[in-house]
Design an enzyme around this catalytic site. Structure first.
Site, PDB file in Angstrom:
ATOM      1  N   ASP A 147       0.755  -1.042  -0.156  1.00  0.00           N
ATOM      2  CA  ASP A 147       0.131   0.161   0.197  1.00  0.00           C
ATOM      3  C   ASP A 147       0.823   1.068  -0.084  1.00  0.00           C
ATOM      4  OD1 ASP A 147      -2.371   1.057  -0.014  1.00  0.00           O
ATOM      5  OD2 ASP A 147      -2.893   0.484   1.346  1.00  0.00           O
ATOM      6  N   ASP A 202     -10.597   3.383  -3.282  1.00  0.00           N
ATOM      7  CA  ASP A 202     -10.395   2.229  -2.965  1.00  0.00           C
ATOM      8  C   ASP A 202     -11.868   2.312  -3.504  1.00  0.00           C
ATOM      9  OD1 ASP A 202      -8.938   2.081  -1.342  1.00  0.00           O
ATOM     10  OD2 ASP A 202      -9.522   2.043   0.099  1.00  0.00           O
TER      11      ASP A 202
HETATM   12  C1  GLA Z   1      -5.961   1.496   0.843  1.00  0.00           C
HETATM   13  C2  GLA Z   1      -6.314   0.768   0.521  1.00  0.00           C
HETATM   14  C3  GLA Z   1      -7.669  -1.027   0.601  1.00  0.00           C
HETATM   15  C4  GLA Z   1      -7.303  -1.566   2.177  1.00  0.00           C
HETATM   16  C5  GLA Z   1      -6.591   0.042   2.880  1.00  0.00           C
HETATM   17  C6  GLA Z   1      -6.269  -0.786   4.821  1.00  0.00           C
HETATM   18  O1  GLA Z   1      -6.796   2.379   1.548  1.00  0.00           O
HETATM   19  O2  GLA Z   1      -6.720   0.981  -1.065  1.00  0.00           O
HETATM   20  O3  GLA Z   1      -7.298  -1.348  -0.088  1.00  0.00           O
HETATM   21  O4  GLA Z   1      -5.824  -2.294   1.745  1.00  0.00           O
HETATM   22  O5  GLA Z   1      -5.226   0.889   2.464  1.00  0.00           O
HETATM   23  O6  GLA Z   1      -5.952   0.070   5.401  1.00  0.00           O
END
Ligand code: GLA
Length: 399
Positions: A147, A202
């Protein structure tokens, strides 16, 4: 001579770059991830039960292999800097969890972050990349989602290359899933670095919505779909655009679930389910395990779809397939029923990128409806259908 030397160096460099990431993910990876449904509420029991359910439901046999633990599995780093799982949530440790998952014929994935902390505030890998890669390899990890939170001042491409090289040095083939939300155009460099890269913020379990949180956002199915425009040329075997994990079974209507799944398969997207596999309605399981639809996603050519027709709420997507076959997805984005009247003979479909072409005035194809599992005639006659709101007609044409 100078040219020859330059080409030789180029070939060497390209070879060593691609060799750094093994020949993994030749078709889009398939599996499950804890985040969409469980967020930080995870523990080893959930992971074991999900692995059990993956097998018992037939998902594994449909192709879903990776059980991916997302954020919040972490405990602390020890005095030497090695990361350990949260001892309360994962008392048996990751190695034993990986052994269990492997014993089921599945693979185990884990999550970290290129910055100092993960998005959930757990220890990130910055400054510990090689150490973490060695740790994951020693646990038997097969997939790393990496991430991009808390990375102030870091250069994305370099940060992901560091982790790629660290994983390679650790000596275990591990899929590298780049999760930097498309901010630094990962499609331009991700192919040399990882096996898949997120193209957007997301996903959210809605059909059409956008939620802004200052510096980041969450997007519905259509919103993410629209952000894939122009990216198809970057995807192919071993390197995929990732429009984020599936929300199938997480609160969309069944029609929307079916459309979402169809579109992700047309996009040659990684199919990472994000629902509770232990309590899944039969209808949701049927969507996730529809082999004829999954076959579009897993087609060996690995060509992402393109938008062939855009009439506002009515769109047609086209995905060239192996053996000169092709998939079409007729999508109704809107709230009113759409009457489809598609005269094949008036449509000569050409894929400008790959050169694949389909001349229906000259060639006749059989039409297979992939949700009804039925042959529904040929392209010799006009295709007539009624598309309810938020639904798709998904077909494969066979010569
Ligand atoms: C980010 C990623 C998500 C998830 C969260 C976890 O937002 O894009 O897919 O992994 O972090 O905290």
């Amino acid at each position: 001579m100078r040219n020859t030397i330059a080409s030789f160096i180029f070939v060497l460099v390209s070879f060593s770059l691609s060799a750094q990431k093994y020949d993994l993910a030749q078709t889009p990876p398939m599996g499950w991830n804890s985040w969409n449904r469980f967020a930080c509420d995870i523990n080893e029991q959930l992971i074991r039960e999900t692995a059990d359910a993956m097998v018992a439901t037939g998902m594994r046999d449909a192709g879903y292999l990776y059980i991916n633990i997302d954020d919040c599995w972490h405990g602390e780093r020890d005095s030497l800097g090695f990361i350990h799982p949260d001892a309360e949530r994962f008392p048996s440790g990751m190695k034993s969890l990986a052994d269990y998952v492997h014993s089921k014929g599945l693979k185990l994935g884990i999550y970290s972050d290129a910055g100092t902390y993960t998005c959930g505030g757990k220890p990130g890998s910055r400054g510990h990349e090689y150490q973490d890669a060695l740790t994951y390899a020693s646990w038997g990890i097969d997939y790393l989602k990496y991430d991009w939170c808390n990375t102030g001042g870091m250069a994305a491409e370099a940060a992901y290359m560091t982790m790629r090289d660290a994983l390679f040095s650790a000596g275990r083939p591990i899929v590298l899933s780049i999760c930097e939300w498309g901010t630094n155009k990962p499609w331009l460099w991700g192919g040399e670095t990882g096996h898949l890269w997120r193209t957007t913020g997301d996903i959210h379990n809605c059909w059409d919505c956008e939620m802004g949180y200052g510096t980041w956002g969450k997007y519905g199915v259509l919103n993410i779909l629209d952000k894939q425009n122009g990216l198809r040329k970057y995807a192919g075997p071993g390197h995929w655009n990732d429009p984020d994990m599936l929300e199938v079974g997480n609160g969309l209507t069944l029609t929307e679930d079916r459309a979402h799944f169809s579109l992700w398969c047309m996009l040659a997207a990684p199919l990472i389910s994000g629902n509770d596999l232990r309590n899944m309605p039969k209808e949701v399981l049927e969507i996730l395990t529809n082999g004829e639809v999954i076959a579009l996603d897993q087609d060996p050519l690995g060509i992402q779809c393109f938008k062939y027709l855009d009439e506002g709420d009515f769109e047609i997507y086209v995905k060239p397939l192996a053996d000169n076959q092709v998939a079409l997805c007729f999508l109704n984005r809107g709230e009113k029923v759409v009457d489809v009247n598609f005269d094949w003979k008036q449509n000569y479909i050409i894929d400008g990128q790959t050169g694949n072409s389909y001349d229906f005035a000259k060639e006749n194809y059989k039409i297979r409806n992939l949700w009804l599992h039925k042959d529904i005639g040929t392209t010799a006659t006009v295709l007539k259908s009624t598309l309810p709101p938020h639904d798709v007609l998904l077909i494969r044409l066979i010569r």
